[in-house]
Scaffold this active site. Structure first.
Site, PDB file in Angstrom:
ATOM      1  N   LYS A   6     -11.019  -8.301  55.741  1.00 29.15           N
ATOM      2  CA  LYS A   6     -10.090  -9.417  55.601  1.00 29.15           C
ATOM      3  C   LYS A   6      -9.767  -9.986  56.979  1.00 29.15           C
ATOM      4  CE  LYS A   6      -5.936 -10.889  53.192  1.00 29.15           C
ATOM      5  NZ  LYS A   6      -4.938 -10.563  52.176  1.00 29.15           N
TER       6      LYS A   6
ATOM      7  N   GLU B 289       2.533  -6.405  37.173  1.00 27.57           N
ATOM      8  CA  GLU B 289       3.922  -6.774  36.890  1.00 27.57           C
ATOM      9  C   GLU B 289       4.438  -6.190  35.576  1.00 27.57           C
ATOM     10  OE1 GLU B 289       2.018  -9.843  39.534  1.00 27.57           O
ATOM     11  OE2 GLU B 289       1.500  -8.947  37.596  1.00 27.57           O
TER      12      GLU B 289
ATOM     13  N   ARG C 191       4.688 -12.885  33.984  1.00 29.61           N
ATOM     14  CA  ARG C 191       3.635 -12.015  33.468  1.00 29.61           C
ATOM     15  C   ARG C 191       4.213 -10.769  32.782  1.00 29.61           C
ATOM     16  NH1 ARG C 191      -1.520 -11.557  37.134  1.00 29.61           N
ATOM     17  NH2 ARG C 191      -2.463 -13.305  36.056  1.00 29.61           N
TER      18      ARG C 191
END
Length: 536
Positions: A205, A288, A316
């Protein structure tokens, strides 16, 4: 984000300076923006489900095209991704999944799947043996046929990738995701197999920018750099940081308090809590729904969980909140950040549906601070509430502390300004400072009240506002399903004969722009509200 590079490569380089600005290109894939964006995204773990749907539609229509889903290892742990992984593997749909494994989501990845990928990165035994067998033996060889039949046992012995194989996927990798030639060959091979294929690509990343590689969490998404910020002095304070610090302070005297987040440690202000109380901090990854139900389970066993989450991600977990928390009347606390307009993130991240979602919930108390100075009062009230409670606050808030200091600091109604006319402005959340400004601009002398307890509606507050002939409710929420509608229904039930005007977002979808511009477009700026105060 990967979509940024994709935009540069797919015809939007000339418009890239408009990224995340009003009328500019989105910070996320957008189908209306380019024929190369095949699906709108803003939340994680959706790619594989959408890709499988496209594959099935193509099969029904005889379309020969192939579908490739690119999924990051951070979002790979989301429940929807595993549901799609199971479905595609069972049906043997011709789908290619490119797993981009950089050991990060926004923060560092957590959980068993992250540990599993770590083992895969370090175990190349099966891949090496398999390549040697293919390279050395011919398909006519008796030994090859024997080894081919025994390949599953060989996988069990030499590869952790058997998890995917057992789910019906052909596993290829790990491969260096920065080696374009090798990756291209694997993609072509996977496409020709006409079955579910997972390519495991290892990447870094922030590759190509040392600062991003050294601090990938900070550089997950960055704003343009300015020598001097044009917004200097105009921005509000970070409400998530305030909430996280107050929760950390409360945990000092209450050993039962635990903090929970779904892969958003820094974003919801829990970095200090995690460092000070690592044993009482739980990052569940991008899960979530699981996180909220886990909090429900924790509360039944005697601890005091606080779930810190963005409003847009709480959507969610709607079923978990209703079914597992509110219907059981469990004392789970929700610290809901980024309520209302969030500016440049655009429609997928707007928190303008938060109150619409939370206010109808049974047994749920809902609080919204009118200024940062009120946060300690409401944090304590939410923590002490006998049942589920949600504390809702925006991404940032402009202080109006002088008015609040002059009030009695009680919860609802907080009188910010006393007027002489029969009109009262009721502000919700960040609208307090704007309503005070509107009262000064208007020709009529309107009172300004902050409604910081939104549910249940307190008797004292309702009794005080019944005496006004005109009540204007201003909220940074969808207008037709927010607090104003709830308040008007309750006043009607009590026989109120005056007029209630609800000001909120008229449009169901709020496009990207500076959040103050978004408020202005919805008539939530002080000038527009002042005109409503003066209107007969």
């Amino acid at each position: 984000h990967q979509s940024y590079a994709f935009k540069l490569l797919s015809g939007r380089k000339d418009r890239f300076s408009t990224l995340r600005k009003e009328n500019g290109i989105s910070g996320f894939p957008k189908r209306s923006e380019s024929p190369y964006d095949s699906f709108n995204t803003g939340h994680s773990s959706t790619a594989l489900s959408a890709a499988l749907g496209m594959v099935r539609a193509m099969q029904l229509q005889g379309d020969p095209h192939h579908v490739l889903a690119v999924v990051g290892d951070g979002s790979f742990g989301g429940g929807m991704n595993w549901e799609a992984l199971n479905d595609a593997g069972h049906s043997q749909a011709p789908l290619v999944l490119l797993l981009n494994d950089n050991e990060m989501s926004i923060s560092h990845n957590v959980g068993a799947f992250s540990a599993y990928l770590t083992r895969l990165r370090s175990n190349h035994g099966y891949v090496r043996v398999k390549r040697w067998v293919i390279r050395t033996l011919t398909r006519s060889s008796l030994l090859f046929r024997i080894l081919d039949k025994a390949k599953n046992r060989l996988k069990y012995l030499l590869s952790d990738g058997i998890l995917f194989e057992e789910m019906g996927w052909t596993y290829l990798g790990p491969v260096d995701g920065h080696n374009v030639r090798e990756l291209r060959l694997l993609l072509e091979r996977a496409q020709s197999m006409e079955r579910p294929v997972l390519i495991h690509a290892i990447t870094r990343k922030g590759s190509g920018m040392m600062r991003a590689q050294q601090d990938p969490t900070k550089y997950h998404a960055v704003n343009p750099w300015y020598v001097a910020s044009p917004d200097e002095g105009k921005r509000g304070v970070s409400m998530a940081k305030i909430a996280g610090n107050l929760l950390t302070e409360a945990a000092e005297t209450d050993p039962g308090i635990c903090a929970v987040t779904a892969a958003m440690t820094d974003g919801v202000g829990l970095k200090s809590f995690a460092e000070k109380y690592p044993g009482r901090f739980f990052d569940t990854g991008i899960t979530e729904q699981h996180a909220v139900t886990m909090c429900a389970g924790m509360s039944t066993a005697g601890v005091r969980p606080v779930m810190c989450i963005y409003a847009t991600f709480l959507q969610r977990a709607y079923d978990s909140l209703l079914h597992d928390v509110c219907l059981q009347d469990l004392p789970v606390r929700l610290f809901v950040s980024h309520c209302g307009c969030v500016g440049e993130d655009g429609e997928t991240h707007q928190g303008i549906y938060a109150l619409s979602m939370l206010l109808p919930m049974p047994n749920l108390a809902v609080f919204a601070p009118c200024t940062p100075a009120q946060m300690p009062v409401l944090v304590r009230k939410a923590l002490d509430w006998d049942g589920p409670a949600a504390l809702c606050y925006p991404k940032e808030m402009v202080p109006c502390d002088e008015a609040y200091e002059a009030s009695d600091r009680s919860v609802w109604p907080v009188l910010l300004s006393a007027g002489s006319s029969g009109t009262v402005l009721i502000s919700v959340g960040r609208m307090a400072a704007i309503c005070l400004d509107a009262a000064q601009k208007s020709e009529r002398s309107a009172s300004v009240i902050a409604a910081d307890q939104l549910s249940p509606l307190p008797e004292e507050g309702l009794g005080k506002i019944m005496g006004y002939g005109k009540i204007i409710v201003a909220e940074d929420n969808e207008r037709d399903s927010g607090f104003g509608v709830k308040l008007r229904a309750e006043l009607d039930r009590r026989g109120y004969e005056g007029r209630v005007v609800c000001i909120g977002h008229k449009e169901k979808v709020i496009r990207q722009a500076d959040y103050r511009r978004q408020l202005e477009l919805s008539g939530l700026d002080s000038t527009s509200i002042a005109k409503e105060v003066d209107r007969e």
